[in-house]
Scaffold this motif. Sequence first.
Motif, mmCIF file in Angstrom:
data_model
loop_
_atom_site.group_PDB
_atom_site.id
_atom_site.type_symbol
_atom_site.label_atom_id
_atom_site.label_comp_id
_atom_site.label_asym_id
_atom_site.label_seq_id
_atom_site.Cartn_x
_atom_site.Cartn_y
_atom_site.Cartn_z
ATOM 1 N N SER A 6 6.963 0.909 -2.954
ATOM 2 C CA SER A 6 6.611 2.203 -3.538
ATOM 3 C C SER A 6 6.374 3.203 -2.399
ATOM 4 O O SER A 6 6.261 2.824 -1.229
ATOM 5 C CB SER A 6 5.338 2.083 -4.374
ATOM 6 O OG SER A 6 4.228 1.851 -3.520
ATOM 7 N N ILE A 7 6.270 4.466 -2.750
ATOM 8 C CA ILE A 7 6.012 5.487 -1.735
ATOM 9 C C ILE A 7 4.649 5.270 -1.076
ATOM 10 O O ILE A 7 4.483 5.502 0.119
ATOM 11 C CB ILE A 7 6.160 6.914 -2.316
ATOM 12 C CG1 ILE A 7 6.229 7.919 -1.176
ATOM 13 C CG2 ILE A 7 5.066 7.216 -3.317
ATOM 14 C CD1 ILE A 7 6.728 9.279 -1.567
ATOM 15 N N ASP A 8 3.676 4.784 -1.843
ATOM 16 C CA ASP A 8 2.360 4.477 -1.276
ATOM 17 C C ASP A 8 2.463 3.376 -0.221
ATOM 18 O O ASP A 8 1.831 3.464 0.839
ATOM 19 C CB ASP A 8 1.375 4.052 -2.369
ATOM 20 C CG ASP A 8 1.004 5.193 -3.295
ATOM 21 O OD1 ASP A 8 0.815 6.322 -2.801
ATOM 22 O OD2 ASP A 8 0.909 4.949 -4.512
ATOM 23 N N GLU A 9 3.243 2.342 -0.525
ATOM 24 C CA GLU A 9 3.397 1.236 0.416
ATOM 25 C C GLU A 9 4.123 1.671 1.688
ATOM 26 O O GLU A 9 3.749 1.268 2.792
ATOM 27 C CB GLU A 9 4.142 0.084 -0.256
ATOM 28 C CG GLU A 9 3.348 -0.590 -1.350
ATOM 29 C CD GLU A 9 4.162 -1.558 -2.178
ATOM 30 O OE1 GLU A 9 3.611 -2.627 -2.500
ATOM 31 O OE2 GLU A 9 5.330 -1.250 -2.508
ATOM 32 N N ALA A 11 4.224 4.765 2.907
ATOM 33 C CA ALA A 11 3.309 5.647 3.627
ATOM 34 C C ALA A 11 2.305 4.820 4.431
ATOM 35 O O ALA A 11 2.031 5.132 5.599
ATOM 36 C CB ALA A 11 2.587 6.573 2.658
ATOM 37 N N GLU A 12 1.791 3.764 3.835
ATOM 38 C CA GLU A 12 0.837 2.895 4.536
ATOM 39 C C GLU A 12 1.531 2.151 5.678
ATOM 40 O O GLU A 12 0.995 2.060 6.786
ATOM 41 C CB GLU A 12 0.226 1.897 3.567
ATOM 42 C CG GLU A 12 -0.842 1.028 4.192
ATOM 43 C CD GLU A 12 -1.497 0.098 3.193
ATOM 44 O OE1 GLU A 12 -1.880 -1.002 3.609
ATOM 45 O OE2 GLU A 12 -1.619 0.472 2.003
ATOM 46 N N PRO A 17 1.241 10.379 5.798
ATOM 47 C CA PRO A 17 0.862 10.777 4.436
ATOM 48 C C PRO A 17 2.067 10.743 3.486
ATOM 49 O O PRO A 17 3.217 10.901 3.916
ATOM 50 C CB PRO A 17 0.365 12.210 4.602
ATOM 51 C CG PRO A 17 0.122 12.393 6.059
ATOM 52 C CD PRO A 17 1.012 11.438 6.766
ATOM 53 N N LYS A 18 1.787 10.553 2.208
ATOM 54 C CA LYS A 18 2.857 10.584 1.199
ATOM 55 C C LYS A 18 3.602 11.906 1.247
ATOM 56 O O LYS A 18 4.816 11.940 1.068
ATOM 57 C CB LYS A 18 2.293 10.380 -0.208
ATOM 58 C CG LYS A 18 2.039 8.970 -0.552
ATOM 59 C CD LYS A 18 1.695 8.681 -1.995
ATOM 60 C CE LYS A 18 1.224 9.791 -2.854
ATOM 61 N NZ LYS A 18 0.839 9.373 -4.201
ATOM 62 N N HIS A 39 9.976 7.172 -10.587
ATOM 63 C CA HIS A 39 9.319 6.657 -9.387
ATOM 64 C C HIS A 39 10.314 6.485 -8.251
ATOM 65 O O HIS A 39 11.470 6.130 -8.477
ATOM 66 C CB HIS A 39 8.665 5.305 -9.673
ATOM 67 C CG HIS A 39 7.672 5.359 -10.782
ATOM 68 N ND1 HIS A 39 6.407 5.862 -10.620
ATOM 69 C CD2 HIS A 39 7.774 5.009 -12.083
ATOM 70 C CE1 HIS A 39 5.760 5.796 -11.766
ATOM 71 N NE2 HIS A 39 6.575 5.286 -12.686
#
Length: 57
Positions: A6-9, A11-12, A17-18, A39
């Motif tokens: 995912s975009i969160d993963e 970014a991490e 930042p996203k 998504h």
Amino acid sequence: MDKTLSIDEVAELLQVPKGTLYQWRSRRKGPTARKVGRHLRYDPAEVQAWFRDQEAA
């Protein structure tokens, strides 16, 4: 099919930042993302390849 990120993963993973990923996507600069429904999903191999390419540049 292997797991997508995912975009969160992403970014991490990249420690950005996203919002940066969204900007890169609009500028066609960052790792390739595909829409699944509404998504964004990233192929882990493509994220790693993009990251390696950044080191070479």
